[in-house]
Write a protein that holds these residues in place. Structure first.
Motif, short mmCIF file in Angstrom:
data_model
loop_
_atom_site.label_atom_id
_atom_site.label_comp_id
_atom_site.label_asym_id
_atom_site.label_seq_id
_atom_site.Cartn_x
_atom_site.Cartn_y
_atom_site.Cartn_z
N ALA A 142 0.87 -1.18 0.00
CA ALA A 142 0.00 0.00 0.00
C ALA A 142 0.90 1.22 0.00
CB ALA A 142 -0.92 0.02 1.22
N SER A 143 0.46 2.28 -0.66
CA SER A 143 1.26 3.50 -0.72
C SER A 143 0.80 4.56 0.27
CB SER A 143 1.20 4.10 -2.13
OG SER A 143 -0.10 4.60 -2.40
N GLY A 144 -0.49 4.53 0.63
CA GLY A 144 -1.04 5.56 1.51
C GLY A 144 -1.55 6.79 0.80
N TYR A 145 -1.40 6.84 -0.54
CA TYR A 145 -1.82 8.05 -1.26
C TYR A 145 -3.32 8.31 -1.08
CZ TYR A 145 -4.78 6.45 -5.07
OH TYR A 145 -5.84 5.98 -5.79
N ASP A 146 -4.12 7.23 -0.99
CA ASP A 146 -5.56 7.39 -0.87
C ASP A 146 -5.93 8.09 0.43
OD1 ASP A 146 -4.56 5.15 0.42
OD2 ASP A 146 -5.93 3.73 -0.55
N PHE A 147 -5.32 7.67 1.54
CA PHE A 147 -5.61 8.31 2.83
C PHE A 147 -5.10 9.75 2.86
CE2 PHE A 147 -5.00 3.72 3.73
CZ PHE A 147 -6.33 3.42 4.03
N VAL A 148 -3.94 9.98 2.26
CA VAL A 148 -3.40 11.35 2.19
C VAL A 148 -4.35 12.26 1.43
CG1 VAL A 148 -1.55 12.75 1.19
CG2 VAL A 148 -0.99 10.67 2.45
N THR A 149 -4.86 11.78 0.30
CA THR A 149 -5.79 12.56 -0.51
C THR A 149 -7.08 12.84 0.25
OG1 THR A 149 -4.91 11.45 -2.47
CG2 THR A 149 -6.97 12.67 -2.74
N GLN A 150 -7.59 11.83 0.95
CA GLN A 150 -8.87 11.98 1.63
C GLN A 150 -8.76 12.84 2.88
OE1 GLN A 150 -9.48 7.71 1.55
NE2 GLN A 150 -11.20 7.92 0.13
N VAL A 151 -7.61 12.87 3.51
CA VAL A 151 -7.40 13.81 4.62
C VAL A 151 -7.27 15.23 4.10
CG1 VAL A 151 -5.71 14.57 6.35
CG2 VAL A 151 -6.38 12.18 6.25
N GLN A 152 -6.49 15.41 3.04
CA GLN A 152 -6.15 16.74 2.56
C GLN A 152 -7.26 17.39 1.74
OE1 GLN A 152 -3.36 18.33 3.28
NE2 GLN A 152 -3.29 20.02 1.83
N GLY A 153 -7.85 16.64 0.81
CA GLY A 153 -8.81 17.21 -0.12
C GLY A 153 -8.12 18.00 -1.21
N GLY A 154 -8.85 18.33 -2.28
CA GLY A 154 -8.31 19.12 -3.37
C GLY A 154 -7.45 18.30 -4.31
N LEU A 155 -6.51 18.99 -4.97
CA LEU A 155 -5.55 18.36 -5.88
C LEU A 155 -4.25 18.18 -5.11
CD1 LEU A 155 -4.71 17.45 -8.76
CD2 LEU A 155 -4.15 19.84 -9.24
N VAL A 156 -3.84 16.93 -4.91
CA VAL A 156 -2.78 16.60 -3.96
C VAL A 156 -1.60 15.93 -4.66
CG1 VAL A 156 -2.19 15.32 -1.87
CG2 VAL A 156 -4.49 16.30 -2.13
N ALA A 157 -0.44 16.54 -4.55
CA ALA A 157 0.81 15.88 -4.95
C ALA A 157 1.43 15.29 -3.69
CB ALA A 157 1.76 16.87 -5.60
N PHE A 158 1.69 13.98 -3.73
CA PHE A 158 2.17 13.24 -2.57
C PHE A 158 3.55 12.70 -2.87
CE2 PHE A 158 1.79 8.83 -0.45
CZ PHE A 158 2.39 9.26 0.72
N TYR A 159 4.54 13.13 -2.07
CA TYR A 159 5.91 12.66 -2.19
C TYR A 159 6.21 11.85 -0.93
CZ TYR A 159 6.05 16.29 -5.78
OH TYR A 159 5.78 17.06 -6.88
N PRO A 160 6.00 10.54 -0.97
CA PRO A 160 6.03 9.74 0.27
C PRO A 160 7.41 9.67 0.92
CG PRO A 160 5.88 8.31 -1.65
CD PRO A 160 5.71 9.71 -2.15
#
Length: 324
Positions: A142-160
């Motif tokens: 799992a990368s966690g990008y889904d939870f990061v997006t759902q916490v943050q909202g909007g257009l999210v660039a995720f650099y894990p």
């Protein structure tokens, strides 16, 4: 009593590459899942969901519903946090078959609601990490990008950065991107663990992961550039095409859709298409101006793909205190 709402999410770029530590770009949508938690009037934890015909008693349901993300999350929290009996109620606009992160939404919303109700001090990013840990243990990756997006909202660039969770999270402008992103649902659903596991293995066996990572990072840069008006639509379309070509001979890729869309005017010139997330038969994206997509919409409808009735949302996870 407390209610937590969590939006759905869509991956724009970075699928599979983000599992290797590369960035991803995703957005939240206005369809949401809501979890209400209250102390139980009974001596057992009771869970209600609008996808079940009747309430379930947690201890009795675990044997009947193995690997259920809601039951597993409630069980984990009750055990690890020594919670009293609770009543958990789920209501959702996110259909499981839409590919909008219903599993991650129910994990995050239920864990957040239970934590808030019982006075725990976990911050949103702490809750996201706990959910990511659970998902990773159950799926094996799992990368966690889904939870990061759902916490943050909007257009999210995720650099894990898993040693310093969550790493770098950037919020980018949505307004100029909204008219060009069109989400379509197939209605069949795609089992994320199965599809993602087989596709990830396929990418490695064909030694395409490095190429995918490079093309994903370029696509992310071009999406962000397009949202900032520094990249033009034709350049973005060519990046989407290059990214899509990595997957076109994968068994999970909807090749019949590609073949049909390729016959239409303007394909890969004024508009284009890509899979999203795991890449199965759940959701796809058309990218282009709405005025150029009439033929594509009709073509997809022949294959029973319909435009998803939702909008891109700037709102992430939200807590709603409610009086009993």
């Amino acid at each position: 009593m407390i209610t937590v709402s969590v939006p759905g999410k869509v991956m724009l770029a970075g699928e599979y590459a983000v599992l290797e530590g590369s960035p991803s770009l995703s957005l939240a949508v206005k369809k949401e899942l809501r979890c209400t938690a209250r102390l139980s009037d009974f001596h057992k934890t009771v869970i209600r969901s609008d996808i079940w015909s009747e309430p379930l008693i947690l201890d009795e349901a675990l044997s009947k519903e193995p690997n259920n993300p809601l039951l597993d999350t409630v069980r984990w929290a009750c055990k690890e946090w020594s919670l009293p009996p609770l009543e958990i109620t789920i209501a959702s606009d996110i259909q499981v078959s839409d590919g909008l992160g219903s599993s991650s939404a129910v994990r995050l919303a239920s864990l957040a609601a239970m934590a808030a109700l019982t006075g725990r001090q976990e911050q949103p990013w702490d809750l996201a990490r706990l959910c990511w840990d659970q998902q990773r243990q159950e799926q094996g990756f799992a990368s966690g990008y889904d939870f990061v997006t759902q916490v943050q909202g909007g257009l999210v660039a995720f650099y894990p950065d898993y040693s310093c969770w969550p790493g770098r999270v950037e919020d980018h402008k949505l307004r100029s991107l909204i008219p060009y992103i069109h989400i379509f649902r197939g209605g069949k659903g795609a089992p994320t663990g199965l599809v993602a596991g087989s596709t990830r293995k396929w990418l490695r066996e064909r030694r395409r992961m490095l190429s995918l990572t490079q093309r994903s990072e370029q696509l992310i840069q071009n999406f962000i550039g397009f949202s900032q008006a520094s990249v033009k639509l034709p350049e973005l379309i060519q990046s989407v095409k290059a990214h899509r070509e990595i997957f076109e001979d994968n068994p999970n890729f909807p090749l019949h859709l590609l073949r049909a869309l390729q016959e239409l005017k303007g394909f890969d010139q004024s508009w284009t298409f890509k899979t999203t997330g795991a890449g199965g038969e759940d959701s796809i994206l058309l990218i282009g101006d709405t005025s150029d997509l009439d033929e594509a919409r009709h073509c997809l409808s022949i294959f029973n793909w319909q435009a998803l009735d939702t909008e891109i949302s700037a709102k992430g996870m939200t807590f709603h205190d409610q009086a009993e």
